[in-house]
Design an enzyme around this catalytic site. Sequence first.
Site, PDB file in Angstrom:
ATOM      1  N   ASP A 179      34.983   2.694  99.442  1.00 27.56           N
ATOM      2  CA  ASP A 179      33.975   3.249  98.529  1.00 27.56           C
ATOM      3  C   ASP A 179      33.035   2.192  97.948  1.00 27.56           C
ATOM      4  OD1 ASP A 179      34.136   6.164  98.177  1.00 27.56           O
ATOM      5  OD2 ASP A 179      36.213   5.785  97.643  1.00 27.56           O
ATOM      6  N   ASP A 201      40.970   3.413 100.779  1.00 23.67           N
ATOM      7  CA  ASP A 201      40.247   3.943  99.609  1.00 23.67           C
ATOM      8  C   ASP A 201      39.870   2.836  98.630  1.00 23.67           C
ATOM      9  OD1 ASP A 201      38.965   5.949  98.224  1.00 23.67           O
ATOM     10  OD2 ASP A 201      40.763   6.992  97.570  1.00 23.67           O
ATOM     11  N   HIS A 218      41.871   9.156 104.487  1.00 24.33           N
ATOM     12  CA  HIS A 218      42.555   8.407 103.425  1.00 24.33           C
ATOM     13  C   HIS A 218      43.564   9.312 102.729  1.00 24.33           C
ATOM     14  CE1 HIS A 218      39.080  10.312 101.582  1.00 24.33           C
ATOM     15  NE2 HIS A 218      39.387   9.932 100.362  1.00 24.33           N
ATOM     16  N   HIS A 268      35.763  17.775  98.876  1.00 20.71           N
ATOM     17  CA  HIS A 268      36.306  16.746  97.999  1.00 20.71           C
ATOM     18  C   HIS A 268      37.267  17.471  97.059  1.00 20.71           C
ATOM     19  CE1 HIS A 268      36.282  13.287  95.083  1.00 20.71           C
ATOM     20  NE2 HIS A 268      36.502  12.697  96.242  1.00 20.71           N
TER      21      HIS A 268
END
Length: 435
Positions: A80, A361, A290, A224
Amino acid sequence: MAEPERQPLLNQNGSTHDQTHLEYQASARRKFLGSTTVVFFLILAVVSIFGWHERTLPNDPVKAVDMILGRTGVIDGHIDLPWAVRALYRYNISAFDLEKPTSGHVDIPRLRKGHTAGFFWSAYVPCPDWPDLQMQETKDPDDFTAPNWRVRDTLEQIDDIRELIAKYWDTFRLATTSNDVDASMYEGRIASLIGVEGGHQLGNSLGVLRIYYALGVRYMTLTHMCHNAFADSGGYIEPLPPRHRGLSEFGRTLIHEMNRLGMIIDLSHTSDDTAVQAIIESKAPVMWSHSSARSVWNVARNVPDSLLAMLSEAKHDAIVMVNFSADFIAGEGDATVEAVADHVEHIAKVAGKRHVGIGSDFDGIEKTPVGLEDTSKYPNLFVELYKRGWTSNELQDLASRNFLRIFRKVEQVAASIQEKGGIPSMDIYPARKDL
């Protein structure tokens, strides 16, 4: 000339036609046995090379893993860093230097130290607050049509990724195909792939999906931590009440369009029903970019054994790329590199070692396991698994080759669909009021 019926049965050298045929068969058998012997010894040589490689690895597990990862390198399914750039620097890529230590988990020196061969830069933007917005803007909490800036924000994330890759071109290379990944590794650069983390980032539009693909996006997470027009989310620590009970009809169309494009379907964050239906609906392999194992640590974000048991190279090929978030690994204070290895081994036990990879992640998680604090620490996990008996070949599969198999198969499915005349879907989200 003698009449045909009266020609001699024997040739001048005394051999019969039958004898000549038998000699031909014997010669063919000798050639076949000879070629079979060559193939056998070639196979034996390959096996011997692998065995020789295992025997010639250093006795020190740290040095052995350094040699193994020096040959293959790690491909991480989810980082990220782009969101950190947005949150900390408002996309001003001149305000920091990735060649120096950052405050997060990722920078170029640590990527290099961790033997990083590639990673997915996540073009993430958070879910809208659907219920509040929907009630306020449309008086309908369920149609997902309230205006928001998620498509704009996603485009800015993609732009940020591409600009960072261009700025550090001697380190990163944009990779949109599996061949690009191979080329990056050959050049010694880090393959830079792009993923979008949620169907809420599409604005309910298949046209937006195609634009993302054209800009280099090669996977999209179906949800998400919120439901969207396409599918149900699995929530976070606890599952969410269902909206569609899996995929919506429009979600099934999305699956088919992703297959046609060659965009990998990512099932991290999705509900179990969504995942099952997507695996069955998709013509191509899928991934969890992930996620970890629910049987090892029981949170909604992890993958249950019922889904792991569905996976096979022959029928439903897939990869589960293990998340390093401490919240998904173990109880408070118990998240360690050994605990992460437990997740890897559990997935390998249920689904097979060819279905597991790494999806840290990093830069998107608050707490990391002890021993896996940043990208420089990838080797620690491989050292732990090496101590547990994983071979060099198995560790190379885990590091990157399992993912590359999935990517190549997705590309092959897309090529097949397009060669057979598959055309873009022009379906429109039924709840739209403007069309």
